[in-house]
Design a protein around this motif. Structure first.
Motif, PDB file in Angstrom:
ATOM      1  N   LEU A  32     -16.973 -51.325 -85.121  1.00 17.16           N
ATOM      2  CA  LEU A  32     -15.622 -50.850 -84.819  1.00 17.16           C
ATOM      3  C   LEU A  32     -15.028 -51.743 -83.723  1.00 17.16           C
ATOM      4  CD1 LEU A  32     -13.564 -48.508 -85.289  1.00 17.16           C
ATOM      5  CD2 LEU A  32     -14.704 -47.314 -83.398  1.00 17.16           C
ATOM      6  N   GLY A  34     -11.459 -52.508 -81.275  1.00 14.73           N
ATOM      7  CA  GLY A  34     -10.108 -52.193 -80.789  1.00 14.73           C
ATOM      8  C   GLY A  34      -9.397 -53.405 -80.233  1.00 14.73           C
ATOM      9  N   PHE A  35     -10.153 -54.472 -79.970  1.00 16.87           N
ATOM     10  CA  PHE A  35      -9.571 -55.701 -79.417  1.00 16.87           C
ATOM     11  C   PHE A  35      -9.355 -56.691 -80.556  1.00 16.87           C
ATOM     12  CE2 PHE A  35     -12.224 -55.070 -75.261  1.00 16.87           C
ATOM     13  CZ  PHE A  35     -11.450 -53.974 -74.939  1.00 16.87           C
ATOM     14  N   SER A  51     -17.924 -57.749 -78.426  1.00 17.35           N
ATOM     15  CA  SER A  51     -18.764 -57.530 -77.251  1.00 17.35           C
ATOM     16  C   SER A  51     -20.057 -58.326 -77.365  1.00 17.35           C
ATOM     17  CB  SER A  51     -19.084 -56.039 -77.140  1.00 17.35           C
ATOM     18  OG  SER A  51     -20.121 -55.840 -76.211  1.00 17.35           O
ATOM     19  N   ASN A  54     -23.200 -56.620 -78.784  1.00 21.08           N
ATOM     20  CA  ASN A  54     -23.307 -56.091 -80.149  1.00 21.08           C
ATOM     21  C   ASN A  54     -24.134 -56.958 -81.085  1.00 21.08           C
ATOM     22  OD1 ASN A  54     -21.688 -54.080 -79.284  1.00 21.08           O
ATOM     23  ND2 ASN A  54     -19.875 -54.660 -80.459  1.00 21.08           N
ATOM     24  N   HIS A  55     -24.797 -56.286 -82.005  1.00 20.33           N
ATOM     25  CA  HIS A  55     -25.490 -56.968 -83.105  1.00 20.33           C
ATOM     26  C   HIS A  55     -24.481 -57.780 -83.921  1.00 20.33           C
ATOM     27  CE1 HIS A  55     -27.011 -56.866 -87.370  1.00 20.33           C
ATOM     28  NE2 HIS A  55     -28.013 -57.447 -86.746  1.00 20.33           N
ATOM     29  N   THR A  56     -23.299 -57.237 -84.147  1.00 23.00           N
ATOM     30  CA  THR A  56     -22.274 -57.936 -84.938  1.00 23.00           C
ATOM     31  C   THR A  56     -21.894 -59.266 -84.285  1.00 23.00           C
ATOM     32  OG1 THR A  56     -21.428 -55.794 -85.646  1.00 23.00           O
ATOM     33  CG2 THR A  56     -19.984 -57.682 -85.989  1.00 23.00           C
ATOM     34  N   VAL A  85     -23.398 -46.543 -83.792  1.00 19.80           N
ATOM     35  CA  VAL A  85     -24.800 -46.968 -83.946  1.00 19.80           C
ATOM     36  C   VAL A  85     -24.822 -48.481 -84.056  1.00 19.80           C
ATOM     37  CG1 VAL A  85     -25.635 -44.833 -85.033  1.00 19.80           C
ATOM     38  CG2 VAL A  85     -24.705 -46.664 -86.450  1.00 19.80           C
ATOM     39  N   SER A  86     -26.001 -49.062 -83.848  1.00 16.21           N
ATOM     40  CA  SER A  86     -26.115 -50.524 -83.886  1.00 16.21           C
ATOM     41  C   SER A  86     -26.886 -50.981 -85.117  1.00 16.21           C
ATOM     42  CB  SER A  86     -26.823 -51.043 -82.638  1.00 16.21           C
ATOM     43  OG  SER A  86     -26.971 -52.455 -82.760  1.00 16.21           O
ATOM     44  N   GLY A  87     -26.434 -52.099 -85.691  1.00 12.81           N
ATOM     45  CA  GLY A  87     -27.124 -52.737 -86.799  1.00 12.81           C
ATOM     46  C   GLY A  87     -28.512 -53.234 -86.417  1.00 12.81           C
ATOM     47  N   LYS A  92     -26.269 -50.239 -91.541  1.00 14.36           N
ATOM     48  CA  LYS A  92     -24.997 -49.527 -91.686  1.00 14.36           C
ATOM     49  C   LYS A  92     -24.455 -49.580 -93.108  1.00 14.36           C
ATOM     50  CE  LYS A  92     -23.433 -50.473 -86.979  1.00 14.36           C
ATOM     51  NZ  LYS A  92     -22.345 -50.994 -86.137  1.00 14.36           N
TER      52      LYS A  92
END
Ligand code: FMN
Length: 169
Positions: A32, A34-35, A51, A54-56, A85-87, A92
């Motif tokens: 998700l 927002g930026f 971020s 993050n995993h992403t 939750v984190s990948g 996911k």
């Protein structure tokens, strides 16, 4: 603690939420966000800030392509799925309806308002998020919608706090 003027400004702006997905090889990722913002008209360009926690982000560092899915007021469940939750420890995409685009990036069936993007550059200015600048490859508009906004998702606890960092093995 009272909100700073910066926090009050950002709360007033109340950004719309998107889910950004990407892939490197067989590894799929998404979170998700927002930026994010349009950053050029001609040519069409879009920026997303991820971020470092993050995993992403870690998958996106190696990926050439990504997708941004615009969430509607009906997509709080999607926001919770990708934002809490984190990948790292959850797949996911298991049980989720999606297809892979020509670059292997997952496109979510539940979110028809979406763009596919090709990464141009990554800017790390020392903050806790990095900027991915991209060129817009395709855009799909499924019709007028009311965006899901940060204020609609205020109760969600992010899968990673922005100050976290991956632990090196
Ligand atoms: C309202 C909200 C907005 C968020 N905005 C961002 C963002 O702009 N960029 C980002 O990288 N993470 C953002 N996050 C956090 C990630 O979506 C969240 O930590 C996610 O679980 C990370 O998953 P991953 O580790 O699989 O990448 C946001 C979370 C919430 C709840």
């Amino acid at each position: 603690m009272s909100e700073s003027a910066f926090e009050q400004l950002m709360a007033s702006v109340d950004a719309p939420l998107v889910v950004m997905t990407t892939a490197f090889g067989n590894e799929l990722a998404g979170c998700l966000v927002g930026f994010h913002s349009q950053s050029s008209i001609t040519p069409e360009r879009y920026c997303v800030w991820l971020s470092k926690a993050n995993h992403t982000y870690r998958v996106a560092l190696r990926a050439s392509h990504l997708a941004v899915h615009f969430l509607t007021e009906h997509d709080l469940g999607v926001a919770e799925h990708f934002g809490t939750v984190s990948g790292e420890d959850t797949d996911k995409f298991a049980g989720l309806e999606f297809e892979l685009d020509a670059s292997g990036v997952p496109l979510l069936a539940a979110c028809p308002n979406a763009m596919t993007l090709e990464r141009i550059s990554i800017l790390d200015d020392g903050g806790d998020h990095v900027c991915l600048t991209t060129r817009v490859l395709t855009a799909e508009f499924g019709g007028e919608f009311t965006p899901l906004r940060v204020s609609d998702a205020i109760q969600l606890e992010p899968g990673h706090a922005s100050e976290e960092r991956a632990i090196q093995p």
